[in-house]
Design a protein around this motif. Sequence first.
Motif, PDB file in Angstrom:
ATOM      1  N   LYS A 173       0.839  -1.190   0.000  1.00  0.00           N
ATOM      2  CA  LYS A 173       0.000   0.000   0.000  1.00  0.00           C
ATOM      3  C   LYS A 173       0.878   1.245   0.000  1.00  0.00           C
ATOM      4  O   LYS A 173       1.936   1.279   0.631  1.00  0.00           O
ATOM      5  CB  LYS A 173      -0.914   0.030   1.234  1.00  0.00           C
ATOM      6  N   ALA A 174       0.423   2.261  -0.706  1.00  0.00           N
ATOM      7  CA  ALA A 174       1.097   3.562  -0.703  1.00  0.00           C
ATOM      8  C   ALA A 174       0.031   4.613  -0.927  1.00  0.00           C
ATOM      9  O   ALA A 174      -0.676   4.579  -1.938  1.00  0.00           O
ATOM     10  CB  ALA A 174       2.159   3.635  -1.789  1.00  0.00           C
ATOM     11  N   ASN A 175      -0.083   5.524   0.024  1.00  0.00           N
ATOM     12  CA  ASN A 175      -1.153   6.537  -0.022  1.00  0.00           C
ATOM     13  C   ASN A 175      -2.485   5.821  -0.103  1.00  0.00           C
ATOM     14  O   ASN A 175      -2.851   5.050   0.755  1.00  0.00           O
ATOM     15  CB  ASN A 175      -0.925   7.496  -1.197  1.00  0.00           C
ATOM     16  N   ASP A 176      -3.238   6.039  -1.156  1.00  0.00           N
ATOM     17  CA  ASP A 176      -4.562   5.416  -1.276  1.00  0.00           C
ATOM     18  C   ASP A 176      -4.563   4.276  -2.286  1.00  0.00           C
ATOM     19  O   ASP A 176      -5.623   3.815  -2.714  1.00  0.00           O
ATOM     20  CB  ASP A 176      -5.607   6.459  -1.681  1.00  0.00           C
ATOM     21  N   LYS A 177      -3.384   3.817  -2.675  1.00  0.00           N
ATOM     22  CA  LYS A 177      -3.293   2.742  -3.671  1.00  0.00           C
ATOM     23  C   LYS A 177      -2.860   1.441  -3.016  1.00  0.00           C
ATOM     24  O   LYS A 177      -2.022   1.427  -2.123  1.00  0.00           O
ATOM     25  CB  LYS A 177      -2.296   3.114  -4.772  1.00  0.00           C
ATOM     26  N   THR A 178      -3.461   0.343  -3.492  1.00  0.00           N
ATOM     27  CA  THR A 178      -3.118  -0.985  -3.012  1.00  0.00           C
ATOM     28  C   THR A 178      -2.811  -1.880  -4.200  1.00  0.00           C
ATOM     29  O   THR A 178      -3.546  -1.892  -5.182  1.00  0.00           O
ATOM     30  CB  THR A 178      -4.262  -1.601  -2.191  1.00  0.00           C
ATOM     31  N   MET A 179      -1.722  -2.621  -4.114  1.00  0.00           N
ATOM     32  CA  MET A 179      -1.364  -3.575  -5.165  1.00  0.00           C
ATOM     33  C   MET A 179      -1.204  -4.941  -4.521  1.00  0.00           C
ATOM     34  O   MET A 179      -0.604  -5.082  -3.458  1.00  0.00           O
ATOM     35  CB  MET A 179      -0.056  -3.160  -5.862  1.00  0.00           C
ATOM     36  N   GLU A 180      -1.765  -5.954  -5.163  1.00  0.00           N
ATOM     37  CA  GLU A 180      -1.760  -7.297  -4.600  1.00  0.00           C
ATOM     38  C   GLU A 180      -0.748  -8.191  -5.307  1.00  0.00           C
ATOM     39  O   GLU A 180      -0.439  -8.006  -6.484  1.00  0.00           O
ATOM     40  CB  GLU A 180      -3.161  -7.918  -4.710  1.00  0.00           C
ATOM     41  N   SER A 181      -0.260  -9.185  -4.560  1.00  0.00           N
ATOM     42  CA  SER A 181       0.628 -10.229  -5.083  1.00  0.00           C
ATOM     43  C   SER A 181       1.848  -9.653  -5.787  1.00  0.00           C
ATOM     44  O   SER A 181       2.129  -9.955  -6.951  1.00  0.00           O
ATOM     45  CB  SER A 181      -0.152 -11.159  -6.029  1.00  0.00           C
ATOM     46  N   ILE A 182       2.574  -8.801  -5.077  1.00  0.00           N
ATOM     47  CA  ILE A 182       3.785  -8.181  -5.619  1.00  0.00           C
ATOM     48  C   ILE A 182       5.007  -8.966  -5.140  1.00  0.00           C
ATOM     49  O   ILE A 182       5.104  -9.358  -3.976  1.00  0.00           O
ATOM     50  CB  ILE A 182       3.890  -6.707  -5.176  1.00  0.00           C
ATOM     51  N   SER A 183       5.940  -9.195  -6.053  1.00  0.00           N
ATOM     52  CA  SER A 183       7.163  -9.929  -5.714  1.00  0.00           C
ATOM     53  C   SER A 183       8.067  -9.077  -4.828  1.00  0.00           C
ATOM     54  O   SER A 183       8.397  -7.942  -5.177  1.00  0.00           O
ATOM     55  CB  SER A 183       7.914 -10.324  -6.986  1.00  0.00           C
ATOM     56  N   VAL A 184       8.450  -9.631  -3.703  1.00  0.00           N
ATOM     57  CA  VAL A 184       9.393  -8.986  -2.788  1.00  0.00           C
ATOM     58  C   VAL A 184      10.659  -9.829  -2.772  1.00  0.00           C
ATOM     59  O   VAL A 184      10.615 -11.031  -2.521  1.00  0.00           O
ATOM     60  CB  VAL A 184       8.803  -8.865  -1.375  1.00  0.00           C
ATOM     61  N   ILE A 185      11.782  -9.204  -3.059  1.00  0.00           N
ATOM     62  CA  ILE A 185      13.051  -9.919  -3.153  1.00  0.00           C
ATOM     63  C   ILE A 185      14.017  -9.379  -2.110  1.00  0.00           C
ATOM     64  O   ILE A 185      14.311  -8.187  -2.076  1.00  0.00           O
ATOM     65  CB  ILE A 185      13.673  -9.761  -4.556  1.00  0.00           C
ATOM     66  N   GLY A 186      14.497 -10.280  -1.253  1.00  0.00           N
ATOM     67  CA  GLY A 186      15.533  -9.902  -0.307  1.00  0.00           C
ATOM     68  C   GLY A 186      16.897 -10.131  -0.929  1.00  0.00           C
ATOM     69  O   GLY A 186      17.151 -11.210  -1.486  1.00  0.00           O
ATOM     70  N   THR A 187      17.754  -9.124  -0.898  1.00  0.00           N
ATOM     71  CA  THR A 187      19.074  -9.240  -1.523  1.00  0.00           C
ATOM     72  C   THR A 187      20.151  -8.687  -0.595  1.00  0.00           C
ATOM     73  O   THR A 187      19.870  -7.981   0.370  1.00  0.00           O
ATOM     74  CB  THR A 187      19.153  -8.457  -2.854  1.00  0.00           C
ATOM     75  N   SER A 188      21.389  -9.004  -0.955  1.00  0.00           N
ATOM     76  CA  SER A 188      22.541  -8.396  -0.283  1.00  0.00           C
ATOM     77  C   SER A 188      22.764  -6.995  -0.845  1.00  0.00           C
ATOM     78  O   SER A 188      22.249  -6.635  -1.909  1.00  0.00           O
ATOM     79  CB  SER A 188      23.793  -9.246  -0.509  1.00  0.00           C
ATOM     80  N   ALA A 189      23.596  -6.234  -0.149  1.00  0.00           N
ATOM     81  CA  ALA A 189      23.864  -4.867  -0.585  1.00  0.00           C
ATOM     82  C   ALA A 189      24.627  -4.821  -1.915  1.00  0.00           C
ATOM     83  O   ALA A 189      24.573  -3.829  -2.639  1.00  0.00           O
ATOM     84  CB  ALA A 189      24.657  -4.131   0.494  1.00  0.00           C
ATOM     85  N   GLU A 190      25.329  -5.914  -2.243  1.00  0.00           N
ATOM     86  CA  GLU A 190      26.123  -5.951  -3.469  1.00  0.00           C
ATOM     87  C   GLU A 190      25.303  -6.307  -4.706  1.00  0.00           C
ATOM     88  O   GLU A 190      25.850  -6.409  -5.805  1.00  0.00           O
ATOM     89  CB  GLU A 190      27.265  -6.958  -3.312  1.00  0.00           C
ATOM     90  N   PHE A 191      24.010  -6.483  -4.538  1.00  0.00           N
ATOM     91  CA  PHE A 191      23.137  -6.901  -5.632  1.00  0.00           C
ATOM     92  C   PHE A 191      23.305  -6.066  -6.910  1.00  0.00           C
ATOM     93  O   PHE A 191      23.487  -6.631  -7.992  1.00  0.00           O
ATOM     94  CB  PHE A 191      21.679  -6.873  -5.147  1.00  0.00           C
ATOM     95  N   PRO A 192      23.259  -4.720  -6.869  1.00  0.00           N
ATOM     96  CA  PRO A 192      23.367  -3.950  -8.121  1.00  0.00           C
ATOM     97  C   PRO A 192      24.689  -4.184  -8.847  1.00  0.00           C
ATOM     98  O   PRO A 192      24.714  -4.297 -10.080  1.00  0.00           O
ATOM     99  CB  PRO A 192      23.241  -2.492  -7.653  1.00  0.00           C
ATOM    100  N   ALA A 193      25.799  -4.271  -8.101  1.00  0.00           N
ATOM    101  CA  ALA A 193      27.101  -4.459  -8.742  1.00  0.00           C
ATOM    102  C   ALA A 193      27.256  -5.864  -9.300  1.00  0.00           C
ATOM    103  O   ALA A 193      27.779  -6.058 -10.405  1.00  0.00           O
ATOM    104  CB  ALA A 193      28.216  -4.170  -7.738  1.00  0.00           C
ATOM    105  N   VAL A 194      26.786  -6.850  -8.553  1.00  0.00           N
ATOM    106  CA  VAL A 194      26.926  -8.242  -8.990  1.00  0.00           C
ATOM    107  C   VAL A 194      26.039  -8.521 -10.202  1.00  0.00           C
ATOM    108  O   VAL A 194      26.457  -9.190 -11.158  1.00  0.00           O
ATOM    109  CB  VAL A 194      26.594  -9.206  -7.839  1.00  0.00           C
ATOM    110  N   ARG A 195      24.829  -8.015 -10.189  1.00  0.00           N
ATOM    111  CA  ARG A 195      23.871  -8.316 -11.248  1.00  0.00           C
ATOM    112  C   ARG A 195      23.864  -7.281 -12.373  1.00  0.00           C
ATOM    113  O   ARG A 195      23.046  -7.376 -13.289  1.00  0.00           O
ATOM    114  CB  ARG A 195      22.462  -8.421 -10.637  1.00  0.00           C
ATOM    115  N   ASP A 196      24.766  -6.306 -12.325  1.00  0.00           N
ATOM    116  CA  ASP A 196      24.817  -5.252 -13.357  1.00  0.00           C
ATOM    117  C   ASP A 196      23.436  -4.610 -13.540  1.00  0.00           C
ATOM    118  O   ASP A 196      22.967  -4.396 -14.661  1.00  0.00           O
ATOM    119  CB  ASP A 196      25.297  -5.822 -14.693  1.00  0.00           C
ATOM    120  N   TYR A 197      22.802  -4.312 -12.440  1.00  0.00           N
ATOM    121  CA  TYR A 197      21.445  -3.757 -12.447  1.00  0.00           C
ATOM    122  C   TYR A 197      21.497  -2.477 -11.615  1.00  0.00           C
ATOM    123  O   TYR A 197      21.509  -2.522 -10.397  1.00  0.00           O
ATOM    124  CB  TYR A 197      20.492  -4.794 -11.849  1.00  0.00           C
TER     125      TYR A 197
END
Length: 403
Positions: free
Chosen positions: A106-130
């Motif tokens: 939820k954010a403000n008055d909007k709700t989105m269902e079944s959203i993927s939540v991914i737990g990652t390490s801090a190095e994720f952007p550098a390792v995955r080039d993302y």
Amino acid sequence: MKPKKILRSAWEGLTLNKGRSFLTTLGVIIGVASVIIMLAISAGTEMAIAEEINSLGASLVIVSPARGMPGSAKNLLYDDAMAIREQVVGIVGVSAEQAPPAQNIKANDKTMESISVIGTSAEFPAVRDYLVAYGRYFSESEDDRKAKVAVLGAGIATDLFGESDPIGQVITVETTKLTIIGVMEAKGMVSDIDYDGRIYLPINLVFQKFVPSMNIGGERIRTIYVKAENPEQIPSVIAQVTDLLAKRHDVEGTTPDFSVQTQQDIISTREATTEAFRNLLAWVAGVSLVVGGIGIMNIMLVSVTERTREIGLRQALGARPSDVLLQFLLEAVILSLVGGLVGIVIGLAGSYIFGIFGGMKTAIVPLSIPLAFGAAALVGIFFGYYPAVQAAKLDPIVALRHE
């Protein structure tokens, strides 16, 4: 007869009935075009697969639980990722990942269902080039202290906040309030995963808030991504990771409870699934060429019958049986080669059009052009030889009497 005269006679024989000659070449045209389009689709598919996998990051070694083993989904730990980071040499980063069940946000008055939540390490952007488009990714210290921060995928940011700046805004994931600190760059779909439709959280926060039942015996993770310093280091990194995890898991290196793959391994596996499709297209192209060749043989046999008197007259004027054979064989070959040339043009144009409107990437294979043209020539020679032999066997006197 001189070869030039024989060739002219063969061409005149074909132009006497242009419509029939064109229809005779249709099978060859379809077959040649099919060969070129088939190889273009196959090469384009393999190229698209390679691009997708390589977009996950460069020089990656991917560690995951071994499939098909009892309890294999539970035998890769966060501590394993930390051990790899500390003990394996020749790497520039390690990213551990865990994905809890889809969550409502939820954010403000909007709700989105079944959203993927991914737990990652801090190095994720550098390792995955993302890379982060704006804002920042969370730090290692924030991960360690389970900071309630979130980084949004580009699509989620747009859906929740439109054109507004989401940095500093608060979202609620189920019952946990998180402060947005960054938005990832747009990445789109890769291997059926919508990277823009995800929320990225510190992995230790995910362990605490979203997968607490998995903490017995250690925090379980789904995947470990290890980035090698360069492609040449990958074999050494694989050997080190395999030995390290085999010792940590107390298993034999030959029968581990985990799998270690490279991007090329994944590419090869995905390409194997396209082989059946490629073989099917090859059979379609081959059958089309055979059908075209049979059509040429049938028409040439009819032509021999219709032109029996002409053959007798040529022989009476001095043409040898070998001249007659060569003339009719040339007619068949010319039909095939003309069909091959037209098929090449259609195949190239079809590959280009299919790549634009067909929803699949195509890539012209230069070798397919001489391959298809050579196949057309062989079809003309193979299926044109029998009618040519029949024409050469005609008795001149009998042929002249033919009505």
